[in-house]
Motif scaffolding. Structure first.
Motif, PDB file in Angstrom:
ATOM      1  N   LYS A   1       0.865  -1.169   0.000  1.00 18.64           N
ATOM      2  CA  LYS A   1       0.000   0.000   0.000  1.00 18.64           C
ATOM      3  C   LYS A   1       0.909   1.229   0.000  1.00 18.64           C
ATOM      4  O   LYS A   1       1.332   1.688   1.053  1.00 18.64           O
TER       5      LYS A   1
ATOM      6  N   ALA B   1      -5.892  -0.307  -0.571  1.00 28.71           N
ATOM      7  CA  ALA B   1      -5.013  -0.507  -1.729  1.00 28.71           C
ATOM      8  C   ALA B   1      -5.556   0.239  -2.944  1.00 28.71           C
ATOM      9  O   ALA B   1      -4.794   0.838  -3.712  1.00 28.71           O
TER      10      ALA B   1
ATOM     11  N   HIS C   1     -10.881  -4.187  -1.053  1.00 24.67           N
ATOM     12  CA  HIS C   1      -9.504  -3.681  -1.131  1.00 24.67           C
ATOM     13  C   HIS C   1      -9.523  -2.162  -1.153  1.00 24.67           C
ATOM     14  O   HIS C   1      -8.881  -1.528  -1.988  1.00 24.67           O
TER      15      HIS C   1
ATOM     16  N   ASP D   1     -15.136   0.217  -4.464  1.00 27.44           N
ATOM     17  CA  ASP D   1     -15.057  -0.976  -3.636  1.00 27.44           C
ATOM     18  C   ASP D   1     -16.453  -1.500  -3.294  1.00 27.44           C
ATOM     19  O   ASP D   1     -16.676  -2.711  -3.245  1.00 27.44           O
TER      20      ASP D   1
ATOM     21  N   ILE E   1      -6.143  -5.110  -9.022  1.00 28.16           N
ATOM     22  CA  ILE E   1      -6.390  -5.249  -7.582  1.00 28.16           C
ATOM     23  C   ILE E   1      -7.417  -6.336  -7.310  1.00 28.16           C
ATOM     24  O   ILE E   1      -7.247  -7.153  -6.402  1.00 28.16           O
ATOM     25  N   TYR E   2      -8.484  -6.348  -8.085  1.00 24.87           N
ATOM     26  CA  TYR E   2      -9.548  -7.320  -7.841  1.00 24.87           C
ATOM     27  C   TYR E   2      -9.376  -8.620  -8.625  1.00 24.87           C
ATOM     28  O   TYR E   2     -10.188  -9.529  -8.478  1.00 24.87           O
TER      29      TYR E   2
END
Length: 182
Positions: free
Chosen positions: A22, A87, A84, A73, A141-142
């Motif tokens: 992060k 992040a 997340h 998110d 990220i996902y």
């Protein structure tokens, strides 16, 4: 700062290389740099006004990225993906780096009035690049498909646009009805 250097060199693989980190310092550094870039057009302000503008713009930009990461998110969790938010906040801030491209173009267009279209095109290009990087960031990220990451990105934007459009329509209807009563 190695993350920023890697993001400039290869923006596609940087989040994968630093997955799980992060980068707070890099995120806030880029937000501050973008705020400094916005000061290019405000050369007529005093030092105190520029400093005040910089502080307000920094906190406003952090607030916008916070809202954006929370909304994205939330939509991602509707798609049954793991949360997340932190992040996402950090990497969305880093994805604002292309906004710094507009500073040299604005300086060139200020020096020569005939090149003012370059600043406009550069700003448009950097805006499109930021959107592309943000969609790519969501994808990394996902760990989801490109189509799903585009949907995750567009759903909050669509809701905000519809809400704004409804407010504008209601405000216009209120103004028109009050003018008709006069």
């Amino acid at each position: 700062m190695q993350i920023i250097y890697n993001f400039i060199i290869n923006p596609y693989k940087t989040p994968l290389k630093f997955k799980g980190t992060k980068p707070y310092i890099e995120c806030f550094s880029i937000i501050l740099l973008v705020c400094f870039v916005r000061l290019v057009d405000l050369s007529f302000l005093s030092l105190f006004q520029k400093t005040l503008f910089l502080i307000i713009m920094f906190f406003f930009s952090c607030f916008i990225i916070t809202l954006q990461s929370a909304a994205l998110d939330f939509v991602a969790q509707l798609f049954k993906l793991k949360s997340h938010t932190v992040a996402l906040f950090c990497w969305l801030g880093i994805s604002w780096l292309p906004f710094c491209l507009s500073a040299p173009a604005k300086l060139i267009s200020n020096a020569s009035g005939s090149l003012s279209n370059i600043a406009t095109l550069t700003t448009l290009f950097s805006f499109c690049l930021v959107i592309f990087f943000q969609i790519t960031t969501i994808k990394w990220i996902y760990e989801t498909s490109t189509l799903r990451s585009i949907l995750i990105y567009l759903i909050p934007s669509g809701i905000i646009a519809c809400f704004s459009f409804i407010i504008i329509l209601l405000g216009g209807a209120f103004v028109i009805s009050s003018l008709l009563l006069l």
